[in-house]
Structure formats: structure tokens, C-alpha cells
Design an enzyme around this catalytic site. Structure first.
Site, PDB file in Angstrom:
ATOM      1  N   ASN A 164       4.907   3.048   9.938  1.00 57.68           N
ATOM      2  CA  ASN A 164       3.517   2.590  10.021  1.00 57.68           C
ATOM      3  C   ASN A 164       3.548   1.069  10.077  1.00 57.68           C
ATOM      4  O   ASN A 164       3.849   0.417   9.084  1.00 57.68           O
ATOM      5  CB  ASN A 164       2.746   3.075   8.781  1.00 57.68           C
ATOM      6  CG  ASN A 164       1.354   2.493   8.720  1.00 57.68           C
ATOM      7  OD1 ASN A 164       0.841   1.978   9.720  1.00 57.68           O
ATOM      8  ND2 ASN A 164       0.726   2.580   7.558  1.00 57.68           N
TER       9      ASN A 164
ATOM     10  N   LYS B  38       1.102  -0.961  10.507  1.00 57.58           N
ATOM     11  CA  LYS B  38      -0.114  -1.615   9.979  1.00 57.58           C
ATOM     12  C   LYS B  38      -0.563  -2.713  10.950  1.00 57.58           C
ATOM     13  O   LYS B  38      -0.433  -2.542  12.151  1.00 57.58           O
ATOM     14  CB  LYS B  38       0.144  -2.154   8.579  1.00 57.58           C
ATOM     15  CG  LYS B  38       0.779  -1.120   7.667  1.00 57.58           C
ATOM     16  CD  LYS B  38       0.844  -1.547   6.237  1.00 57.58           C
ATOM     17  CE  LYS B  38       1.619  -0.504   5.440  1.00 57.58           C
ATOM     18  NZ  LYS B  38       1.458  -0.676   4.004  1.00 57.58           N
TER      19      LYS B  38
ATOM     20  N   HIS C 138      -5.187   6.729   5.489  1.00 61.21           N
ATOM     21  CA  HIS C 138      -4.224   5.864   4.804  1.00 61.21           C
ATOM     22  C   HIS C 138      -4.939   5.163   3.650  1.00 61.21           C
ATOM     23  O   HIS C 138      -6.110   4.800   3.757  1.00 61.21           O
ATOM     24  CB  HIS C 138      -3.634   4.841   5.784  1.00 61.21           C
ATOM     25  CG  HIS C 138      -2.482   4.095   5.201  1.00 61.21           C
ATOM     26  ND1 HIS C 138      -2.651   3.033   4.349  1.00 61.21           N
ATOM     27  CD2 HIS C 138      -1.143   4.289   5.316  1.00 61.21           C
ATOM     28  CE1 HIS C 138      -1.462   2.594   3.968  1.00 61.21           C
ATOM     29  NE2 HIS C 138      -0.526   3.339   4.548  1.00 61.21           N
TER      30      HIS C 138
ATOM     31  N   GLU D  96      -4.938   2.269   2.582  1.00 60.19           N
ATOM     32  CA  GLU D  96      -5.546   0.956   2.878  1.00 60.19           C
ATOM     33  C   GLU D  96      -6.900   1.150   3.551  1.00 60.19           C
ATOM     34  O   GLU D  96      -7.843   0.401   3.302  1.00 60.19           O
ATOM     35  CB  GLU D  96      -4.587   0.122   3.743  1.00 60.19           C
ATOM     36  CG  GLU D  96      -3.414  -0.383   2.908  1.00 60.19           C
ATOM     37  CD  GLU D  96      -2.106  -0.565   3.650  1.00 60.19           C
ATOM     38  OE1 GLU D  96      -2.108  -0.594   4.897  1.00 60.19           O
ATOM     39  OE2 GLU D  96      -1.060  -0.660   2.972  1.00 60.19           O
TER      40      GLU D  96
ATOM     41  N   GLU E  48       1.397   9.553  -0.568  1.00 55.26           N
ATOM     42  CA  GLU E  48       1.715   8.144  -0.788  1.00 55.26           C
ATOM     43  C   GLU E  48       0.990   7.643  -2.035  1.00 55.26           C
ATOM     44  O   GLU E  48      -0.199   7.323  -1.970  1.00 55.26           O
ATOM     45  CB  GLU E  48       1.258   7.311   0.414  1.00 55.26           C
ATOM     46  CG  GLU E  48       1.905   7.704   1.716  1.00 55.26           C
ATOM     47  CD  GLU E  48       1.856   6.552   2.716  1.00 55.26           C
ATOM     48  OE1 GLU E  48       2.932   6.137   3.152  1.00 55.26           O
ATOM     49  OE2 GLU E  48       0.765   6.063   3.021  1.00 55.26           O
TER      50      GLU E  48
ATOM     51  N   GLY F 272       3.959  -0.813  -0.502  1.00 61.70           N
ATOM     52  CA  GLY F 272       4.137  -2.245  -0.283  1.00 61.70           C
ATOM     53  C   GLY F 272       4.420  -3.028  -1.557  1.00 61.70           C
ATOM     54  O   GLY F 272       4.382  -4.259  -1.563  1.00 61.70           O
TER      55      GLY F 272
ATOM     56  N   SER G 254       7.215   2.336  -0.392  1.00 64.06           N
ATOM     57  CA  SER G 254       8.433   1.539  -0.600  1.00 64.06           C
ATOM     58  C   SER G 254       9.714   2.319  -0.272  1.00 64.06           C
ATOM     59  O   SER G 254      10.727   2.157  -0.946  1.00 64.06           O
ATOM     60  CB  SER G 254       8.477   0.981  -2.025  1.00 64.06           C
ATOM     61  OG  SER G 254       7.375   0.120  -2.245  1.00 64.06           O
TER      62      SER G 254
END
Ligand code: PEP
Length: 256
Positions: free
Chosen positions: A14, A16, A101, A103, A173, A179, A218
Site C-alpha cells: 500500500n 498511500k 483502510h 487512515e 490491521e 506505520g 509494520s
């Protein structure tokens, strides 16, 4: 174990909001031998660039490389400024889309209902959603992971048939591990990916055994193998470590 072997491993990067189209194209060209290697080893390999890099990536990559969008709108066209529709993706041969996702859930109000509407439109168009679920740090610390993930699965997938869901991919996730360099242990990954499959079984019966459940958060070349050794973890959704071709190659080589 036998059932686990029925599911092809999947490694999806991904990207991003990273990479210019020229950089995406350069990566895609460099990834051609990796796509071949993955195919030989029965592994599905892919990346999810920004909308503006999808065409360049798709054009330069091996035809065996999955090129996924990071989002889509559920309406085919209309007054939705800033959005991109399914037919617009299809015109470029894109048939995989990341949905929900964390985010987007955090910054763009991507609710379970919105994820549901998007997946409904994707299923109607025979496209593959990669449906992301996961709890925040606070929810994790309060011991509410299964409650949160269970609700995300149930509300996101409510009412879909086993036939509609047959190509679905789910990515677990934990938000606190994305991250941050803070990994969920492989025991946690296995426990929650198994829980995802059990929840899927309540909705779509034994088709749950065919659904690929990924871990994300991660994931790096050094830990990818450990996650994929878990019986219910069928692959990885990788952010940071998928951006450089060398690291992406290492991720793949470490799960061959
Ligand atoms: C992600 O973006 O889905 C992700 C897991 O990111 P990272 O690997 O950088 O934690």
C-alpha cells in the site's frame, strides 16, 4: 492446514500518498522479474498506487502484478467532487480496491456503512475488495479488539452472499501498529485473523475457508515470514516496507 494450503499467499503493498507517476512506473518496471518469481511460487503480488499513478503502474508492470486502487466511490458517476468511480478504474483494467483502510476511517469518515456500500458496488462489478479492519490503541488496551473487529466485519459485509464474497480479501490491521514500528505479535495476528475467519463463517459458511485474511502493521522483511507461518494469516498488507524495490523484493523472497 490443508485448507490453509488451498489459499494462495498474497503480498500487497500500500503506497498511500507516495510516489510520483514516474516513480511508480520505474518501480513497476523493476518489479517484472518479481512478479514472475511470485507466480512460479504460487504467490499473488501487488501494489496499490495513488489514483494518478494507476495507469502508469498498470501499463509498466507485469500482467501478473495486481494493481489495486486505494479507494473508490460507490456511485458510477455524478456530482461527487474529488471522487473516482468503478467504471473509471475499470477503464484502466483495475479490478482490486482497498476499502476501509484505517487512515481513511480516521481522516475521511469511512464508516462500516460506507465500506458496505462500496463493497456492494464492487461485488456487482466482479471486483475484489481488500477490506481493512482493526482496532485503535485505546480499544486494544481496553480489551475490545474482537468486539470492534467483529462489528466491522458484520456491518461491512452484512447481507452479502457467499458467492458475492468468494474473492473478498480481508486485512486485519491493528491501528496502533500501522506505520509505528510497533508490531502486533504473531500470536495476536493469528488470534484475530482466526477470529475474522470465524466471524466470516457465521456470515457466509464454509466459503470463509477460501477467503484470504492478511495481517498488516509494520510488516518488514525481517518479520514477514513469522506472520505468514500462522495458519490463519494468508498474506500481508505492507505500507512503508513496500515503497523501495529492494525491500519489496526481500519481503517476497522471505516468504517463498
Ligand atoms: C498499511 O498502510 O496498510 C500499513 C500496514 O502500513 P505499515 O506497513 O507502514 O505499517
Amino acid at each position: 492446514m490443508l485448507l490453509n494450503k488451498m489459499r494462495r499467499k498474497l503480498l500487497l503493498g500500500n503506497w498511500k500518498m507516495n510516489k510520483l507517476a514516474s516513480e511508480a512506473r520505474e518501480f513497476a518496471l523493476a518489479s517484472k522479474p518479481l512478479a514472475e518469481l511470485a507466480k512460479k511460487n504460487n504467490i499473488d503480488l501487488g501494489v496499490a498506487p495513488t489514483y494518478l499513478s494507476l495507469a502508469a503502474t498498470k501499463e509498466a508492470a507485469s500482467k501478473d502484478m495486481i494493481v489495486a486502487a486505494q479507494n473508490v466511490h460507490f456511485n458510477p458517476s455524478g456530482a461527487f467532487t474529488g471522487e473516482v468511480s468503478i467504471p473509471m478504474l475499470q477503464e484502466f483494467g483495475i479490478d482490486w480496491v482497498i476499502i476501509g483502510h484505517s487512515e481513511r476511517r480516521a481522516y475521511d469518515n469511512e464508516t462500516n456503512q460506507k465500506c458496505h456500500d462500496k463493497m456492494k458496488a464492487l461485488f456487482a462489478n466482479h471486483m475484489v475488495p481488500v477490506y481493512c479492519v482493526g482496532e485503535t490503541l485505546q480499544e486494544f488496551e481496553e480489551g475490545r479488539t474482537k468486539e470492534v473487529v467483529g462489528r466491522q466485519i458484520r456491518e461491512g459485509l452484512e447481507g452479502f452472499t457467499a458467492e458475492e464474497c468468494k474473492d473478498l480479501v480481508v486485512a486485519y490491521e491493528p491501528v496502533w501498529s500501522i506505520g509505528t514500528g510497533k508490531n502486533a505479535s504473531s500470536e495476536i495476528a493469528q488470534d484475530i485473523c482466526k477470529f475474522v475467519r470465524e466471524t466470516l463463517r457465521e456470515l457466509i459458511g464454509d466459503t470463509a475457508d477460501k477467503i484470504r485474511v492478511l495481517y498488516g502493521g509494520s510488516v518488514k522483511p525481517v518479520n514477514v515470514k513469522e506472520y505468514l507461518s500462522c495458519p490463519d494469516v494468508d498474506g500481508a498488507l505492507v505500507g512503508g516496507a513496500s515503497l523501495k524495490i529492494d525491500s519489496y523484493e526481500e519481503l517476497l523472497r522471505n516468504i517463498l
